[in-house]
Design an enzyme around this catalytic site. Structure first.
Site, PDB file in Angstrom:
ATOM      1  N   ARG A 113      11.666  -1.429  12.052  1.00 35.94           N
ATOM      2  CA  ARG A 113      10.411  -1.090  12.359  1.00 35.94           C
ATOM      3  C   ARG A 113      10.090  -2.207  13.747  1.00 35.94           C
ATOM      4  NH1 ARG A 113       5.231   0.245   8.698  1.00 35.94           N
ATOM      5  NH2 ARG A 113       4.262  -1.117  10.143  1.00 35.94           N
ATOM      6  N   ARG A 168      -0.611  -8.709  13.310  1.00 31.63           N
ATOM      7  CA  ARG A 168      -1.126  -7.698  12.475  1.00 31.63           C
ATOM      8  C   ARG A 168      -1.951  -8.363  11.052  1.00 31.63           C
ATOM      9  NH1 ARG A 168       4.010  -5.380  11.173  1.00 31.63           N
ATOM     10  NH2 ARG A 168       2.911  -4.246   9.506  1.00 31.63           N
ATOM     11  N   LYS A 184       0.615  -1.277   0.214  1.00 29.26           N
ATOM     12  CA  LYS A 184      -0.160  -0.093  -0.131  1.00 29.26           C
ATOM     13  C   LYS A 184       0.926   1.115   0.090  1.00 29.26           C
ATOM     14  CE  LYS A 184      -2.522  -0.762   3.691  1.00 29.26           C
ATOM     15  NZ  LYS A 184      -2.094  -2.154   4.402  1.00 29.26           N
ATOM     16  N   ARG A 235      -9.264   1.482   9.277  1.00 34.77           N
ATOM     17  CA  ARG A 235      -9.068   0.035   9.333  1.00 34.77           C
ATOM     18  C   ARG A 235     -10.217  -0.854  10.240  1.00 34.77           C
ATOM     19  NH1 ARG A 235      -3.342   0.960   9.265  1.00 34.77           N
ATOM     20  NH2 ARG A 235      -2.199  -1.027   9.323  1.00 34.77           N
ATOM     21  N   ARG A 286      11.315  -7.168   4.967  1.00 35.77           N
ATOM     22  CA  ARG A 286      11.353  -5.742   5.174  1.00 35.77           C
ATOM     23  C   ARG A 286      11.657  -5.423   6.641  1.00 35.77           C
ATOM     24  NH1 ARG A 286       5.844  -2.299   4.917  1.00 35.77           N
ATOM     25  NH2 ARG A 286       5.510  -2.785   7.318  1.00 35.77           N
TER      26      ARG A 286
HETATM   27  P1  ADP Z   1       1.229  -2.044   8.242  1.00 35.10           P
HETATM   28  O1  ADP Z   1       0.001  -1.559   7.128  1.00 35.10           O
HETATM   29  O2  ADP Z   1       2.295  -2.403   7.370  1.00 35.10           O
HETATM   30  O3  ADP Z   1       0.614  -2.869   9.426  1.00 35.10           O
HETATM   31  P2  ADP Z   1       0.923   0.756   9.034  1.00 35.10           P
HETATM   32  O4  ADP Z   1       2.220   1.585   9.045  1.00 35.10           O
HETATM   33  O5  ADP Z   1      -0.028   1.225   8.326  1.00 35.10           O
HETATM   34  O6  ADP Z   1       1.697  -0.653   8.838  1.00 35.10           O
HETATM   35  O7  ADP Z   1       0.391   0.900  10.749  1.00 35.10           O
HETATM   36  C1  ADP Z   1       1.223   0.230  11.600  1.00 35.10           C
HETATM   37  C2  ADP Z   1       0.562   0.329  12.983  1.00 35.10           C
HETATM   38  O8  ADP Z   1      -0.068   1.557  13.539  1.00 35.10           O
HETATM   39  C3  ADP Z   1      -0.799  -0.668  12.946  1.00 35.10           C
HETATM   40  O9  ADP Z   1      -0.327  -2.027  13.414  1.00 35.10           O
HETATM   41  C4  ADP Z   1      -1.671   0.002  14.194  1.00 35.10           C
HETATM   42  O10 ADP Z   1      -0.983  -0.299  15.300  1.00 35.10           O
HETATM   43  C5  ADP Z   1      -1.347   1.305  13.923  1.00 35.10           C
HETATM   44  N1  ADP Z   1      -2.386   2.282  12.996  1.00 35.10           N
HETATM   45  C6  ADP Z   1      -2.043   2.566  11.598  1.00 35.10           C
HETATM   46  N2  ADP Z   1      -3.085   2.993  11.159  1.00 35.10           N
HETATM   47  C7  ADP Z   1      -4.355   2.695  12.141  1.00 35.10           C
HETATM   48  C8  ADP Z   1      -5.755   2.851  12.333  1.00 35.10           C
HETATM   49  N3  ADP Z   1      -6.354   3.489  11.117  1.00 35.10           N
HETATM   50  N4  ADP Z   1      -6.358   2.311  13.393  1.00 35.10           N
HETATM   51  C9  ADP Z   1      -5.766   1.965  14.197  1.00 35.10           C
HETATM   52  N5  ADP Z   1      -4.291   1.708  14.413  1.00 35.10           N
HETATM   53  C10 ADP Z   1      -3.604   2.339  13.274  1.00 35.10           C
END
Ligand code: ADP
Length: 189
Positions: A133, A144, A13, A88, A127
């Protein structure tokens, strides 16, 4: 142009979002990036979010909705934006509907990027070896993925029902996938 990118962790994404934002000259809004930035600044939001992120859990909906409400009111996004990693959950999607309506923003499309789950876990483990991270360890990656299927995948149906969803195959080279997304967005199908 106002877009949402939907898809499991590791589907690409973020990478595709950057290309698509360049193409349409719109702003990339990644809630993961925004939250990591808040953690770096040790802000109140950052401190609240860190424990959830490190566990691979979702940060509470009201935290995200407050962030997005403020962000979508800023001048730089009035021309368009791509939401990456948000919404989400169903409550986040409903909250986003209200926020967008209150600002007279129209959603153009939701792009759902798809890929096989095993492929995703392998990509993320790789990654994690160079991203540093804290949530890219094998256990947290599995967590996740599980959170995605349980809490986020119902959004596919949510946006299908309002005819906003467009599925794009996320397997291929970066440029192939980018072209697929642009083609999908330019057709009315
Ligand atoms: P990925 O898509 O690789 O899991 P992101 O960078 O989008 O990683 O998100 C990392 C973390 O940030 C998520 O696992 C969550 O804990 C938090 N997070 C990001 N966006 C949201 C969201 N819309 N609602 C709740 N938590 C979020």
């Amino acid at each position: 142009m106002k877009l949402i990118f939907l898809g499991p962790p590791g589907v690409g994404k973020g990478t595709q979002a950057k290309h698509i934002c360049d193409h349409y000259d719109i702003v990339h809004l990644s809630t993961g990036d925004i939250l990591r930035e808040e953690i770096k600044k040790a802000s109140e939001v950052g401190l609240a979010a860190k424990s959830y992120i490190d566990k691979g859990a979702l940060v509470p909906d009201d935290v995200l909705l407050d962030l997005i409400d403020v962000r979508l009111g800023m001048q730089d996004v009035q021309n368009g934006y791509l939401l990456d990693g948000f919404p989400r959950t169903i409550p986040q999607a409903e909250g986003l509907d209200n926020i967008m309506t209150s600002k007279s923003h129209n959603l153009d499309a939701v792009i759902s990027l798809t890929a096989d789950e095993n492929e995703l876990v392998q990509r993320l483990i790789k990654r994690g070896e160079d991203s540093g991270r804290s949530d890219d360890t094998p256990e947290i990656i599995q967590q996740r993925q599980a959170v995605y299927w349980k809490q986020t995948s119902p959004l596919i149906d949510y946006y299908l029902k309002r005819n906003a969803l467009k599925e794009v195959d996320g397997i291929g080279t970066i440029l192939e996938i980018k072209d697929r997304i642009i083609l999908t967005l330019s057709s009315n199908a």
